[in-house]
Structure formats: structure tokens, C-alpha cells
Design a protein around this motif. Structure first.
Motif, PDB file in Angstrom:
ATOM      1  N   ASN A   1      35.236  45.715  38.026  1.00 34.01           N
ATOM      2  CA  ASN A   1      35.054  47.091  37.555  1.00 34.01           C
ATOM      3  C   ASN A   1      33.939  47.813  38.302  1.00 34.01           C
TER       4      ASN A   1
ATOM      5  N   ARG B   1      35.638  53.847  44.001  1.00 31.58           N
ATOM      6  CA  ARG B   1      36.609  54.796  43.448  1.00 31.58           C
ATOM      7  C   ARG B   1      38.036  54.374  43.760  1.00 31.58           C
ATOM      8  N   ILE B   2      38.296  53.133  43.415  1.00 33.21           N
ATOM      9  CA  ILE B   2      39.646  52.617  43.603  1.00 33.21           C
ATOM     10  C   ILE B   2      40.111  51.999  42.299  1.00 33.21           C
ATOM     11  N   ASN B   3      41.371  51.731  42.223  1.00 33.30           N
ATOM     12  CA  ASN B   3      41.939  51.122  41.031  1.00 33.30           C
ATOM     13  C   ASN B   3      41.377  49.709  40.820  1.00 33.30           C
ATOM     14  N   PRO B   4      40.980  49.378  39.600  1.00 30.69           N
ATOM     15  CA  PRO B   4      40.419  48.043  39.324  1.00 30.69           C
ATOM     16  C   PRO B   4      41.356  46.917  39.731  1.00 30.69           C
ATOM     17  N   ALA B   5      42.647  47.119  39.587  1.00 28.23           N
ATOM     18  CA  ALA B   5      43.592  46.059  39.962  1.00 28.23           C
ATOM     19  C   ALA B   5      43.488  45.766  41.454  1.00 28.23           C
ATOM     20  N   THR B   6      43.320  46.829  42.236  1.00 29.05           N
ATOM     21  CA  THR B   6      43.187  46.665  43.687  1.00 29.05           C
ATOM     22  C   THR B   6      41.907  45.902  44.010  1.00 29.05           C
TER      23      THR B   6
ATOM     24  N   PRO C   1      46.523  47.330  53.673  1.00 31.57           N
ATOM     25  CA  PRO C   1      46.472  47.423  52.211  1.00 31.57           C
ATOM     26  C   PRO C   1      45.019  47.457  51.748  1.00 31.57           C
ATOM     27  N   LEU C   2      44.798  48.239  50.738  1.00 30.92           N
ATOM     28  CA  LEU C   2      43.447  48.488  50.253  1.00 30.92           C
ATOM     29  C   LEU C   2      42.731  47.194  49.883  1.00 30.92           C
ATOM     30  N   PHE C   3      43.462  46.289  49.214  1.00 33.76           N
ATOM     31  CA  PHE C   3      42.781  45.079  48.737  1.00 33.76           C
ATOM     32  C   PHE C   3      42.277  44.232  49.891  1.00 33.76           C
TER      33      PHE C   3
ATOM     34  N   LYS D   1      42.366  42.341  43.215  1.00 34.35           N
ATOM     35  CA  LYS D   1      43.185  41.665  44.226  1.00 34.35           C
ATOM     36  C   LYS D   1      42.336  41.293  45.433  1.00 34.35           C
TER      37      LYS D   1
ATOM     38  N   GLN E   1      34.623  51.150  40.458  1.00 36.22           N
ATOM     39  CA  GLN E   1      33.947  52.423  40.241  1.00 36.22           C
ATOM     40  C   GLN E   1      33.156  52.853  41.463  1.00 36.22           C
TER      41      GLN E   1
END
Lengths: 118, 297, 242
Positions: A35, A42-47, A7-9, A50, A39
């Protein structure tokens, strides 16, 4: 730098731990914000969040309200300890199993290691 | 968390038995980036058109921001729909579209609008029909991002955009999403490009929901196994396999399911190596074998 | 409310096309009519010799140069502005309200222009050339207010017809368009065909048409306009975007 396996996180948390281990982020200094991390990678901030929270849960990072996340005192030691445990489990144990298959005794193994790192 | 977009058995049928959308029930949580994936003609655009009141459903129900979107100005002023096929009136320039779009979205940000126009090098005073396909897409991206609509739909937003411009879109999307969290539903074919941006994935095929899962969870849903043919064959027996290849004495299989301790032991014993399956590969495999997608849920 | 204003803005965003271009076209047509008037006046010795021309120009269609394009406004509204409006999240109701307002504004604007020009034409005996361009049968031959009423109703009817026909196309495609246009054309076509065949009927038709008073014609125009508007409003509620 990110692969699709875990998993990414978890990968984020591992990457940050690496950076703390090699001194990129010394103890009691700030780590990138959710954030910034999102940025930059380049991944989702939620990830990203986490990933950071995983390290907070482990006591590696702590939150200063309104300022950001900081590397905890003793974080490096704790990481070294945890990684050593993981190292034993992931590398040494399989190595000993493989060595046993090949009839290499632990003594011979130590010798091999010394030769290899010489 | 209550869903910001919710559909219950939503269907859109056309005469002659065409089922553009068939019994779709999904619930999308607020302030996340959701992806709507599927092959051409799978029903992605139809779903978005229903959710934005462009089309009338045949049956079923839907809620956007808690209310039915059709003819609902309150809901629609909080949504923004960027569609690949948007037509613009003859003689219109990008600035004409932007001037009106600005008045329709209460959260519109003019600074961001200017920044996006500059970054995408969008000629706002040239007639739209004289723009390239990529510049046409850029108009939609400017509107979609600058609107800051609490629910934003991007339907294939970057047709004709080159890799640089697409990266620009991802960067702006992430940066602005981080500052101003909102619900994004993005449909795209370029799954690998956006895989890391997504939190949740809905895959539809022939009008039906095939996969509805968190991206993280989906990542662990399948893996590739490779090794000697007999070892691979023995390992995959009794397991769900979506793809299999062989080359000489070696074989490769994509297996559904997590690698649990038992599987790990078996893999190690058989001297098989595993590698992750990309989101794109997974979606491709599962849309080819829909019954397995259902089984993998 | 402000969202309806946005619809008006969409319709009139191209200010030149909406407000200037029709007047330029009108000016060109007017210049042609003026030129004909000048030539006619130069070729006669006595202005009374122009009585025939003055009478015949009741049917001068030059005013259609502006009426015609305005009718296209109904088509443009549905085929070009409607899809973008929906795409921008405007409801059909808001679109209909804004479009209604725009039709009213446009009709009022050009009615005013034509009424003023007609009054000038009457006051100056055909701009001093005994020509007619605005004091013609299409926009009303009587008092200025009759021209105002007739032009306004005619323009509204034309725009509503354009909008209704385009909406039929959006809803049912080419086939729906042809079926509706054909059935609309069938009524006058049948009347004319029968009039040709039945002896003496042609005259009857002419007499009947000729005997309809002005107010009757206005009623017919208003009725057609209202029917078209009603059909348009009904159809737009579920019209898809093409």
C-alpha cells in the motif's frame, strides 16, 4: 519514473532491485509495503503487490507474516549476479556484434573501453 | 474468482433504432479498479444506469453482487453510483445530501467524509446551485468514497475539478482502496491520468464492447515503430497497423501485437526503434478502427 | 424500513420549506383577511350589516395560499426528490412508500391546522370580525370533522395528482404531459361547451352540480385521488430519471 513500456509490475520490481543494489534498502531491512508503494507511486495496489511478489519469487525479498517484506540475506549478491548476466546479454553481446561489423577485435575493444573510462 | 458484476447480452434500445447499448457481455472481478472507457455517447452512462437499476434493459441479463439490481434494495444498498449528471433538489445543500447518503450506506465512514470535505474545500452549508461545477463534482466524490460501498460506480466524477483536486481524488481513491478493497468502476476521458490506477479496462464504442482486457495485458498490445520509410513500410506489411505517419524520409507506425522474438530480430535487422504506446493512444486508435480492436483480441 | 425513513428524510430535509414556510404564507394571508375584516367592521355601525359579507366569504379563497403550495409538493417529489433518491440507490418501491408516508404526514399536519383554525373561527364568530377564512366551501362548511375529512382528502388528491402528472412527464416527456393534461381538461371543457350551446342545459348542470351531497363530493375527491395514486404507482415502476 514509470514509463509505459514494460508491464508496470516489472518496472516496480526493477526499481526496487535498483534501490537494493544502491543500498537504499540494506539486507534484512523492511521494504515499503504494497500500500505504501501504491500510494507513493500512485499505482494500483495489486500492481505494486505483483511487483513485490516477483522479487519474492526470485528470493530477493521474503515475507515476515504480519510484519511485512524484508530484503533477504545475500539478495544483493544475487541481484548483482543476475544483472551481470543481463548486462552481458543486453550490452556486451550486441557490442561485440557491432564491433565485429566494424572490424574491431576484442583486444581493440578492451583498449577502447579503457580509453573511454580513463 | 466469481464476477461481482456480470452482464449477458445486455442491450438498451430506444425507439428509432437507437442502440445505446448492444449485446454487452462483461464480467468484472471483485475488489479491483475497472475502467469503463469510450467516446461520448458510447454507452458508458447507460451501462452504469442499468447496473444500478436506474434504467430498464431492453434485453439481456445482468448480475450485481449475484443478483439482478433492478428494484433490489439488498444489492443497491451495497452499491454507490456517482453520476456526472446528478440533479439535486432546489435549495439543497451538500450537507442535506450527505445526511441522507450517510443513512443509506451501511459502510459509510464519517471520518473519511470529514477529511474529504476539508481536502476538497467543499462548502457544505451553501446551496448546491450556487456551487461551482468542481464543487458539485466534489459532492459526488465525497459520497462515492465515504460510502465505502462494495461496488462503487464513478461516472466522469471530476468534471470541473482542477488538476490539484483530481490528484487529490486519485490519492484518496488509492489510499482508501488499499485499506478497504472494493470494486470500483470508473468511467473517464482522462485515460492517461488514471492509467496506472487501473487493473482492468473495458472500452465500449457505439454501445458495443470493443476491448475487455487487463491493463497490463493491454499495455503490451501495441507498440510504435519508427525509422526510415522503406524499412517501416516493409516491417508493417502483413501486420496490423492502427496509425501511420511520415515526415520526410522517416515514418512512424503503431502496430498491434506483442513484440515476439521474430519481430524483435526483424526490428533490429531493419534498424527500427520501438517505443510503448500509452493506454490513451491505444484506446483512441482502437476506437477509430473497431475491426482492429476485434482482431487484436 | 430505515431506507424508507431515508426517503421521508429526503422529502423533509428542508424543514423550513416543508413545515414553516406554508405557515408563514398562511399567516400573511390571514393578516390580509383580518385587515379587510377590521376595515369592514370600522366602516359599518351595526355588525348585522356584515351579514352579506359573512355569507359571501364562504367563497373566500385565502385558504388556497396554503393549499396551493402543498399541491406543488407532488411535483417536487417526482421532479426533484425522485432523481436524487434513485441516484442514492433507493428503489422505486422504497421511494413510493416513503413518499406516500410523507404525503400522509403533510396532509395530516395541515388538516389539523386548518381544522383547529376553522373551529376557532366558528367559535369566535369569525375572530370577532365576522370574517371567514377557514369555514369556507373548499375545506368544508359543516362540522369540524367534515373539514378534517375534506381537507385531508383534498390535500392527498392534490399531491397524488401532482405526482402522477410529473411521472407522466418523466416517462413520456413534454408530449406525454400535454396529451394527458389536455385529455384531463377535455371532459369539463366539453361539458361546459355543450352546456353553453344546448338551451337550458346550463341550469341542468348547475342543478346537478348543486345537488351532489357532501358525501358525494368526498367520494369524487377520493376517487380522483385514488386514480391518480394508482396511476402514479403504476408509472413509477419504470419511470426513468430526467
Amino acid at each position: 519514473m514509470l514509463d509505459d513500456g514494460k508491464p508496470l509490475f516489472q518496472q516496480i520490481a526493477e526499481q526496487l532491485s535498483n534501490d537494493i543494489l544502491d543500498g537504499t534498502y540494506p539486507e534484512e531491512t523492511a521494504v515499503p509495503s504494497t500500500n505504501e508503494l501504491a500510494q507513493f507511486l500512485r499505482i494500483n495496489p495489486a500492481t505494486a503487490g505483483k511487483g513485490l511478489n516477483l522479487l519474492v519469487d526470485d528470493g530477493i525479498l521474503y515475507k515476515k507474516r504480519g510484519i511485512g517484506m524484508f530484503v533477504a540475506t545475500g539478495a544483493r549478491d544475487r541481484l548483482v549476479e543476475a544483472r551481470t548476466r543481463a548486462f552481458t546479454h543486453e550490452f556486451i553481446a550486441p557490442m561485440l556484434r557491432e564491433a565485429a561489423k566494424l572490424g574491431i577485435t576484442p583486444g581493440q575493444l578492451v583498449h577502447l573501453i579503457q580509453e573511454e573510462s580513463a | 474468482m466469481t464476477a461481482v458484476i456480470e452482464t449477458t447480452s445486455l442491450s438498451k434500445h430506444y425507439p428509432k433504432g437507437v442502440r445505446a447499448l448492444d449485446d454487452v457481455s462483461i464480467a468484472l472481478e471483485p475488489n479491483r479498479i475497472h475502467a469503463l472507457l469510450g467516446r461520448n455517447g458510447a454507452g458508458k452512462t447507460t451501462l452504469m444506469q442499468l447496473l444500478t437499476g436506474q434504467l430498464v434493459a431492453t434485453s439481456g441479463d445482468m448480475r450485481v453482487l449475484g443478483d439482478h439490481p433492478f428494484e433490489n434494495a439488498q444489492v443497491l444498498s451495497q452499491t454507490c453510483f456517482i453520476q456526472e449528471s446528478q440533479k439535486y433538489p432546489d435549495g439543497f445543500r451538500a450537507q442535506d445530501v450527505l445526511a441522507v447518503a450517510r443513512t443509506l450506506h451501511p459502510q459509510w465512514d464519517e471520518d473519511l467524509e470529514r477529511q474529504l470535505i476539508a481536502d476538497f474545500r467543499l462548502p457544505t452549508d451553501r446551496q448546491i446551485k450556487k456551487l461551482s461545477r468542481g464543487q458539485l463534482s466534489a459532492i459526488g466524490i465525497v459520497v462515492g468514497l465515504a460510502s465505502r460501498a462494495p461496488v462503487t460506480f464513478f461516472d466522469e466524477p471530476y468534471l470541473g475539478l482542477d488538476a490539484v483536486a483530481r490528484q487529490l481524488f486519485y490519492d484518496h481513491l488509492l489510499a482508501d482502496f488499499a485499506e478497504h478493497p472494493r470494486t470500483i468502476l470508473l468511467s473517464t476521458h482522462l485515460i492517461d491520468e488514471v492509467a496506472n490506477l487501473l487493473e482492468h479496462v473495458v472500452v465500449i464504442d457505439e454501445g458495443r464492447v470493443l476491448i475487455d482486457a487487463d491493463a497490463d495485458e493491454l499495455r503490451g498490445r501495441a507498440y510504435d515503430v519508427s525509422g526510415r520509410v522503406d524499412a517501416v513500410t516493409a516491417y508493417v506489411a502483413g501486420r496490423e497497423v492502427v496509425a501511420q505517419q511520415r515526415m520526410g524520409g522517416l515514418a512512424n507506425a503503431t502496430v498491434i501485437g506483442p513484440i515476439d522474438a521474430a519481430a524483435r530480430a526483424e526490428l533490429d535487422a531493419a534498424d527500427l526503434t520501438t517505443s510503448p504506446v500509452s493506454l490513451q493512444a491505444l484506446v483512441v486508435h482502437l476506437t477509430r478502427t473497431p475491426e482492429l480492436a476485434a482482431a487484436s483480441r | 424500513m430505515f431506507r424508507t425513513a431515508s426517503v421521508i428524510r429526503l422529502h423533509t430535509q428542508q424543514r423550513f420549506n416543508t413545515f414553516v414556510l406554508p405557515f408563514i404564507i398562511l399567516a400573511i394571508a390571514f393578516a390580509v383577511v383580518l385587515a379587510i375584516g377590521v376595515i369592514a367592521n370600522l366602516s359599518v355601525d351595526d355588525p348585522s350589516q356584515l351579514d352579506g359579507m359573512h355569507e359571501g366569504m364562504r367563497w373566500n379563497g385565502a385558504v388556497w395560499s396554503v393549499l396551493g403550495p402543498l399541491m406543488g409538493f407532488g411535483f417536487t417529489a417526482m421532479l426533484q426528490i425522485f432523481p436524487l433518491s434513485l441516484g442514492l440507490g433507493i428503489t422505486r418501491r422504497e421511494f413510493a412508500a416513503g413518499t406516500l408516508a410523507v404525503f400522509g404526514i403533510i396532509a395530516a399536519l395541515f388538516t389539523t391546522a386548518i381544522t383547529v383554525l376553522k373551529s376557532i373561527e366558528q367559535a369566535t364568530d369569525g375572530f370577532g370580525l365576522r370574517i371567514r377564512m377557514f369555514d369556507v366551501v373548499y375545506v368544508g362548511m359543516g362540522d369540524w370533522w367534515q373539514t378534517a375529512v375534506q381537507t385531508f382528502l383534498l390535500l392527498l388528491m392534490a399531491m397524488f395528482l401532482g405526482a402522477a402528472v410529473s411521472t407522466v412527464y418523466l416517462r413520456w416527456g413534454q408530449r406525454g404531459l400535454w396529451i394527458s393534461l389536455t385529455s384531463l381538461a377535455l371532459v369539463p371543457f366539453l361539458v361546459v361547451s355543450i352546456a353553453f350551446v344546448v338551451p337550458g342545459m346550463m341550469e341542468q348542470v348547475f342543478i346537478a352540480v348543486g345537488s351532489v351531497p357532501w358525501i358525494g363530493w368526498m367520494g369524487i375527491v377520493a376517487l380522483i385521488g385514488a386514480l391518480a395514486a394508482g396511476a402514479w404507482v403504476l408509472l413509477i415502476r419504470r419511470a426513468p430519471v430526467r
